[in-house]
Design an enzyme around this catalytic site. Structure first.
Site, PDB file in Angstrom:
ATOM      1  N   CYS A  74       5.348 112.207 -90.083  1.00 24.13           N
ATOM      2  CA  CYS A  74       5.039 112.891 -91.347  1.00 24.13           C
ATOM      3  C   CYS A  74       4.997 111.826 -92.443  1.00 24.13           C
ATOM      4  O   CYS A  74       5.996 111.119 -92.657  1.00 24.13           O
ATOM      5  CB  CYS A  74       6.142 113.903 -91.629  1.00 24.13           C
ATOM      6  SG  CYS A  74       6.027 114.718 -93.231  1.00 24.13           S
ATOM      7  N   CYS A 120      -1.989 112.394 -94.265  1.00 25.07           N
ATOM      8  CA  CYS A 120      -1.095 113.478 -93.860  1.00 25.07           C
ATOM      9  C   CYS A 120      -1.405 113.756 -92.394  1.00 25.07           C
ATOM     10  O   CYS A 120      -2.583 113.849 -92.013  1.00 25.07           O
ATOM     11  CB  CYS A 120      -1.363 114.715 -94.715  1.00 25.07           C
ATOM     12  SG  CYS A 120      -0.537 116.207 -94.124  1.00 25.07           S
ATOM     13  N   ASP A 143       8.242 116.583 -87.811  1.00 25.05           N
ATOM     14  CA  ASP A 143       7.275 116.788 -88.893  1.00 25.05           C
ATOM     15  C   ASP A 143       7.631 118.100 -89.583  1.00 25.05           C
ATOM     16  O   ASP A 143       8.392 118.908 -89.038  1.00 25.05           O
ATOM     17  CB  ASP A 143       5.840 116.841 -88.337  1.00 25.05           C
ATOM     18  CG  ASP A 143       4.795 117.045 -89.434  1.00 25.05           C
ATOM     19  OD1 ASP A 143       4.961 116.463 -90.524  1.00 25.05           O
ATOM     20  OD2 ASP A 143       3.823 117.797 -89.222  1.00 25.05           O
TER      21      ASP A 143
HETATM   22  N1  DGL Z   1       2.389 116.287 -91.911  1.00 22.89           N
HETATM   23  C1  DGL Z   1       2.999 116.079 -93.202  1.00 22.89           C
HETATM   24  C2  DGL Z   1       2.554 114.721 -93.745  1.00 22.89           C
HETATM   25  O1  DGL Z   1       2.108 113.891 -92.982  1.00 22.89           O
HETATM   26  C3  DGL Z   1       2.710 117.268 -94.041  1.00 22.89           C
HETATM   27  C4  DGL Z   1       3.509 117.310 -95.262  1.00 22.89           C
HETATM   28  C5  DGL Z   1       3.791 118.673 -95.797  1.00 22.89           C
HETATM   29  O2  DGL Z   1       4.436 119.461 -95.114  1.00 22.89           O
HETATM   30  O3  DGL Z   1       3.438 118.880 -96.958  1.00 22.89           O
HETATM   31  O4  DGL Z   1       2.666 114.429 -94.906  1.00 22.89           O
END
Ligand code: DGL
Length: 263
Positions: A72, A182, A9
Site C-alpha cells: 500500500c 496506489c 493493504d
Molecule cells: N492500495 C492503497 C495504496 O496503495 C490504497 C489506499 C487507500 O486505501 O486509500 O495507496
C-alpha cells in the site's frame, strides 16, 4: 525458511503486488491481510494510518511471517519508517515510481494518480524533490477510485467517468508517463489505456517490489528451502469485510484460502 511472506493493504489493491511476487517466487507461502473495513486509508490522518499499519503488522507477526510487504503506497509513505524502527523483521514498501518516470520522460511532464495520503506525505515530497528540476509532476488525487475498486467496479460507468475527469487534463498537458501511485489502480489499466491512448507510458511498482523481495530473502537466507512441490504452497487471505471482490481478484488457482475474520 517455510514461514510465509506477509502482505497488508487497506483492501484488495495489494493483490496486484501479491500477484507479481508469487509469479517471481512461486514456492513461497503467503499470508495477505485485506483491511477493507478501513478502506480508504488515503483519506485518513497520518496518525490513523500509522495505527492501522501497526495493527496489521502485529497480526502478520502473530502468524510468524518472515518478511512483510506493505502493499500500500499510503501506508508505506506514512508509516514504514516507524514499522522498521519498531519491529525486528524486514519490511518491503511500495512508493510511487516517479523516479523511473522522471528518467524516461521526453516531454518533461509526468502525471501521478495517487491517494491524498500519499501525495501529502513527507516521503513523497522528498522523492519528488530528487526529480530533475526540468521535469514537472502533475499530481492528481484519485478520489473515490479505491471505494469503487473495493466494490469490484473496475469498468463501471462511475469508474470510467472519474478516470476521464482525472486523466484528460493530464493528457491535454502533454504528459508522456503516468505513474500509478496506489496498488488498487493496476486493476484499472485497461480502462486507463482506453482514455490516455498508447503514447503515454503507464508505470507501476509491482515488478520492482517483487524483485526487491527476492533480493532481500536471498540476502538474509530466508528463501523457502525445502523445495516442496508447488502443489503444497499455501496462500491464505484474511479479509475483515465481504470478501467477494477479493475472491474475484485472486481465486484463479487451487491453493487459495480466503478467511473472513474480524480484526
Ligand atoms: N492500495 C492503497 C495504496 O496503495 C490504497 C489506499 C487507500 O486505501 O486509500 O495507496
Amino acid at each position: 525458511m517455510n514461514n510465509s511472506i506477509g502482505f497488508f493493504d487497506s483492501g484488495v489493491g495489494g493483490t496486484s503486488i501479491w500477484k507479481e511476487v508469487t509469479v517471481l517466487l512461486p514456492k513461497e507461502n503467503t499470508i495477505y491481510l485485506a483491511d477493507s473495513r478501513n478502506a480508504p486509508y488515503g483519506e485518513k490522518s497520518k496518525e490513523k494510518i500509522i495505527d492501522l499499519s501497526i495493527k496489521n503488522t502485529e497480526f502478520l507477526l502473530n502468524q510468524n511471517c518472515k518478511l512483510i510487504i506493505v502493499a500500500c503506497n499510503t501506508a508505506t509513505t506514512n508509516a514504514i519508517h516507524l514499522l522498521r524502527e519498531s519491529y525486528n523483521v524486514p519490511f518491503i514498501g511500495i512508493e510511487p515510481a516517479i523516479k523511473p518516470a522522471g528518467l524516461i520522460t521526453k516531454t518533461k511532464k509526468i502525471g501521478i494518480l495517487a491517494t491524498k495520503g500519499t501525495l501529502n506525505s513527507k516521503l513523497f515530497e522528498q522523492t519528488s524533490e530528487k526529480i530533475g528540476r526540468d521535469v514537472s509532476i502533475l499530481e492528481q488525487v484519485g478520489d473515490g477510485l479505491v471505494e469503487l475498486i473495493e466494490k469490484g467496479e473496475i469498468n463501471s460507468p462511475r469508474t470510467i467517468d472519474l478516470l476521464k475527469k482525472y486523466l484528460n487534463p493530464m493528457v491535454e498537458e502533454n504528459i508522456d508517463a503516468l505513474v500509478l501511485g496506489c496498488t488498487h489502480y493496476p486493476y484499472l489499466i485497461e480502462e486507463i489505456r482506453k482514455i490516455i491512448g498508447n503514447k503515454i507510458q503507464i508505470i507501476d511498482s509491482g515488478l520492482a517490489v517483487a524483485k526487491q523481495t527476492k533480493n532481500i530473502l536471498q540476502k538474509l537466507d530466508l528463501l523457502q528451502q525445502n523445495n516442496p512441490l508447488l502443489a503444497t504452497t499455501q496462500h491464505v487471505f484474511y479479509s475483515n469485510k465481504n470478501s467477494s471482490t477479493l475472491r474475484s481478484f485472486v481465486d484463479h488457482g487451487n491453493h487459495i484460502k480466503i478467511i473472513e475474520h474480524d480484526f
